[in-house]
Every structure is written in structure tokens, then in C-alpha cells.
Design a protein around this motif. Structure first.
Motif, PDB file in Angstrom:
ATOM      1  N   SER A   1     -46.502  27.413  47.811  1.00 59.76           N
ATOM      2  CA  SER A   1     -45.130  26.899  47.767  1.00 59.76           C
ATOM      3  C   SER A   1     -45.122  25.385  47.886  1.00 59.76           C
ATOM      4  O   SER A   1     -44.120  24.805  48.275  1.00 59.76           O
ATOM      5  CB  SER A   1     -44.304  27.521  48.904  1.00 59.76           C
ATOM      6  OG  SER A   1     -44.886  27.190  50.163  1.00 59.76           O
ATOM      7  N   GLY A   2     -46.267  24.729  47.553  1.00 62.58           N
ATOM      8  CA  GLY A   2     -46.383  23.294  47.714  1.00 62.58           C
ATOM      9  C   GLY A   2     -45.588  22.545  46.660  1.00 62.58           C
ATOM     10  O   GLY A   2     -45.239  23.071  45.603  1.00 62.58           O
ATOM     11  N   SER A   3     -45.297  21.288  46.953  1.00 55.58           N
ATOM     12  CA  SER A   3     -44.566  20.442  46.023  1.00 55.58           C
ATOM     13  C   SER A   3     -44.968  19.001  46.253  1.00 55.58           C
ATOM     14  O   SER A   3     -45.420  18.631  47.338  1.00 55.58           O
ATOM     15  CB  SER A   3     -43.056  20.616  46.205  1.00 55.58           C
ATOM     16  OG  SER A   3     -42.680  20.185  47.514  1.00 55.58           O
ATOM     17  N   VAL A   4     -44.813  18.197  45.248  1.00 47.91           N
ATOM     18  CA  VAL A   4     -45.036  16.762  45.316  1.00 47.91           C
ATOM     19  C   VAL A   4     -43.755  16.089  44.889  1.00 47.91           C
ATOM     20  O   VAL A   4     -43.326  16.221  43.731  1.00 47.91           O
ATOM     21  CB  VAL A   4     -46.208  16.321  44.414  1.00 47.91           C
ATOM     22  CG1 VAL A   4     -46.342  14.804  44.438  1.00 47.91           C
ATOM     23  CG2 VAL A   4     -47.503  16.976  44.855  1.00 47.91           C
ATOM     24  N   ASP A   5     -43.092  15.377  45.805  1.00 51.73           N
ATOM     25  CA  ASP A   5     -41.822  14.722  45.525  1.00 51.73           C
ATOM     26  C   ASP A   5     -41.969  13.238  45.789  1.00 51.73           C
ATOM     27  O   ASP A   5     -42.427  12.828  46.862  1.00 51.73           O
ATOM     28  CB  ASP A   5     -40.699  15.294  46.402  1.00 51.73           C
ATOM     29  CG  ASP A   5     -40.463  16.774  46.142  1.00 51.73           C
ATOM     30  OD1 ASP A   5     -40.680  17.202  44.998  1.00 51.73           O
ATOM     31  OD2 ASP A   5     -40.068  17.483  47.089  1.00 51.73           O
ATOM     32  N   VAL A   6     -41.617  12.427  44.854  1.00 52.87           N
ATOM     33  CA  VAL A   6     -41.536  10.979  45.031  1.00 52.87           C
ATOM     34  C   VAL A   6     -40.115  10.583  44.666  1.00 52.87           C
ATOM     35  O   VAL A   6     -39.761  10.554  43.486  1.00 52.87           O
ATOM     36  CB  VAL A   6     -42.558  10.227  44.158  1.00 52.87           C
ATOM     37  CG1 VAL A   6     -42.406   8.725  44.352  1.00 52.87           C
ATOM     38  CG2 VAL A   6     -43.972  10.684  44.498  1.00 52.87           C
ATOM     39  N   VAL A   7     -39.299  10.327  45.683  1.00 53.39           N
ATOM     40  CA  VAL A   7     -37.888  10.024  45.473  1.00 53.39           C
ATOM     41  C   VAL A   7     -37.575   8.731  46.203  1.00 53.39           C
ATOM     42  O   VAL A   7     -37.718   8.648  47.424  1.00 53.39           O
ATOM     43  CB  VAL A   7     -36.980  11.156  45.990  1.00 53.39           C
ATOM     44  CG1 VAL A   7     -35.526  10.807  45.744  1.00 53.39           C
ATOM     45  CG2 VAL A   7     -37.349  12.477  45.320  1.00 53.39           C
ATOM     46  N   ALA A   8     -37.183   7.707  45.496  1.00 47.69           N
ATOM     47  CA  ALA A   8     -36.876   6.427  46.124  1.00 47.69           C
ATOM     48  C   ALA A   8     -36.139   5.534  45.141  1.00 47.69           C
ATOM     49  O   ALA A   8     -36.350   5.631  43.925  1.00 47.69           O
ATOM     50  CB  ALA A   8     -38.152   5.738  46.590  1.00 47.69           C
ATOM     51  N   GLN A   9     -35.273   4.697  45.654  1.00 44.87           N
ATOM     52  CA  GLN A   9     -34.683   3.660  44.826  1.00 44.87           C
ATOM     53  C   GLN A   9     -35.703   2.583  44.499  1.00 44.87           C
ATOM     54  O   GLN A   9     -35.667   1.985  43.435  1.00 44.87           O
ATOM     55  CB  GLN A   9     -33.466   3.048  45.533  1.00 44.87           C
ATOM     56  CG  GLN A   9     -32.294   4.009  45.689  1.00 44.87           C
ATOM     57  CD  GLN A   9     -31.117   3.353  46.377  1.00 44.87           C
ATOM     58  OE1 GLN A   9     -31.214   2.230  46.859  1.00 44.87           O
ATOM     59  NE2 GLN A   9     -29.991   4.055  46.407  1.00 44.87           N
ATOM     60  N   SER A  10     -36.626   2.339  45.452  1.00 46.17           N
ATOM     61  CA  SER A  10     -37.675   1.344  45.226  1.00 46.17           C
ATOM     62  C   SER A  10     -38.921   1.784  45.977  1.00 46.17           C
ATOM     63  O   SER A  10     -38.864   2.082  47.171  1.00 46.17           O
ATOM     64  CB  SER A  10     -37.224  -0.037  45.715  1.00 46.17           C
ATOM     65  OG  SER A  10     -38.262  -0.974  45.592  1.00 46.17           O
ATOM     66  N   LEU A  11     -40.054   1.854  45.299  1.00 46.81           N
ATOM     67  CA  LEU A  11     -41.328   2.227  45.888  1.00 46.81           C
ATOM     68  C   LEU A  11     -42.387   1.266  45.359  1.00 46.81           C
ATOM     69  O   LEU A  11     -42.647   1.221  44.156  1.00 46.81           O
ATOM     70  CB  LEU A  11     -41.702   3.672  45.550  1.00 46.81           C
ATOM     71  CG  LEU A  11     -43.080   4.151  46.018  1.00 46.81           C
ATOM     72  CD1 LEU A  11     -43.167   4.094  47.540  1.00 46.81           C
ATOM     73  CD2 LEU A  11     -43.377   5.546  45.508  1.00 46.81           C
TER      74      LEU A  11
END
Length: 202
Positions: free
Chosen positions: A9-19
């Protein structure tokens, strides 16, 4: 560039206005929970485990010979833990100080006891030193105990309702006046001289 999720049930999330990252190496790994959060100007690094595990920890390390870790805060730095240990492994030792041009002070307090030990010498230096005790105060030494006032008009005063000395040798020396007095027990040994006389003796 690799983004991998191989868990059921793994996930990779990259959520950002600025990274933005500019590094040689960055690694975040955890068998359970590892979190880096920033909210309202507060950055939080945390690690958590299940209640039946041995516990969790966050390690900040710079283990090479020239490594250093700096913690800076413009207002306040708080550290809270059930147990705290600070240890230095080199001759540089541990330094706790405030700026000489500030009004800050260093306070060491404990709800129980404060133990201070040194295998060599322990020194207190200040323009004024005061020791207060609600119970008894004990000074013990396998060598000697010296009370000295080096100022020209300095004095050493021992004031108590009862003073008891147990020793094999007692010496009272003075370049001018030497006196031992007792008011109601009427024991008085004194030696005094006028400023222009040759002196007096007992």
C-alpha cells in the motif's frame, strides 16, 4: 532519478508549491515512520514506532574528525527529555557561556541534587561569590582548606552561634593585632600596639 514504491500500500507523494534541493546526498529512510515537516515557520523532524517496539530516535550526526553541528536560535532554544547527557571527548571540553556584553546569566538548577566533580581542579571565579544553605554546609578535603583575603583592607569573617575546632595544631598570626576573646566565659588573649610604638606582647 528513481521514485519507487514497492510496498503493498506504499506511495510516493511530492506535493509542494516550491521544492528546492542542492545537495551532494540526501537520504530519508525508515522501516517505520520518519517525518520532516514545516508548518508556520516551524520545522519538525520526528520518528515514531509502534507502541510495542523498543522506541524511536532521531540522530543528528557529524562523525568525521572535522565534523560540526550548529544549533542557533534568535530568541530561545529549548531541549526537553526524560534524561539528558552532554559529553565531550576531547580536551576542548564543554563551554557554557553568555556574551560578555549582555545581561544574560547561566543557571544550573535541580529539584533534587546538583553534583559537580572534577578529577583535577575545580575553580569558581567571580567578583562576588555567595553560598546559601537552609540546612548544613560541609567542606571536606584530604589536603588543606585555605580561606584567604588578599586585599589590603580585606577580611575573613566566620560568624556562628557555635564554632568547634578539632585539630592537633592551631596557629593565629598577625603582623599587628592578634586577639582571642570570649565575653561571658572571660577568656581574652590580645596583643595590640600603637602606630608609633615598638610593639607589645603577651
Amino acid at each position: 532519478i528513481m521514485l519507487t514504491s514497492n510496498g503493498t500500500s506504499g506511495s510516493v507523494d511530492v506535493v509542494a508549491q516550491s521544492l528546492t534541493t542542492k545537495t551532494t546526498q540526501v537520504s530519508l529512510s525508515g522501516s517505520k515512520d520518519v517525518a520532516v515537516e514545516s508548518r508556520d515557520g516551524i520545522m519538525k523532524i520526528s520518528s515514531s514506532t509502534a507502541s510495542d517496539s523498543a522506541g524511536s530516535s532521531v540522530v543528528v550526526s557529524a562523525s568525521d574528525a572535522e565534523g560540526s553541528i550548529s544549533l542557533e536560535a534568535g530568541a530561545r532554544l529549548d531541549a526537553n527529555a526524560a534524561s539528558t547527557s552532554i559529553r565531550a571527548t576531547s580536551q576542548a571540553g564543554i563551554n557554557m557561556a553568555t556574551d560578555s556584553d549582555s545581561d544574560g546569566s547561566v543557571t544550573v538548577s535541580s529539584g533534587q541534587n546538583v553534583d559537580m566533580e572534577a578529577q583535577h581542579a575545580a575553580q569558581l571565579s567571580a567578583s562576588d561569590i555567595r553560598l546559601d544553605s537552609d540546612a548544613s554546609t560541609s567542606m571536606q578535603s584530604q589536603g588543606g582548606i585555605i580561606l584567604t583575603s588578599s586585599a589590603t583592607s580585606g577580611s575573613v569573617d566566620v560568624v556562628a552561634q557555635s564554632l568547634t575546632t578539632k585539630n592537633t595544631y592551631v596557629s593565629l598570626l598577625g603582623s599587628k593585632d592578634v586577639a582571642v576573646g570570649s565575653s561571658d566565659g572571660v577568656l581574652e588573649l590580645s596583643s595590640s600596639s600603637a602606630s608609633g610604638s615598638a610593639g607589645s606582647s603577651v
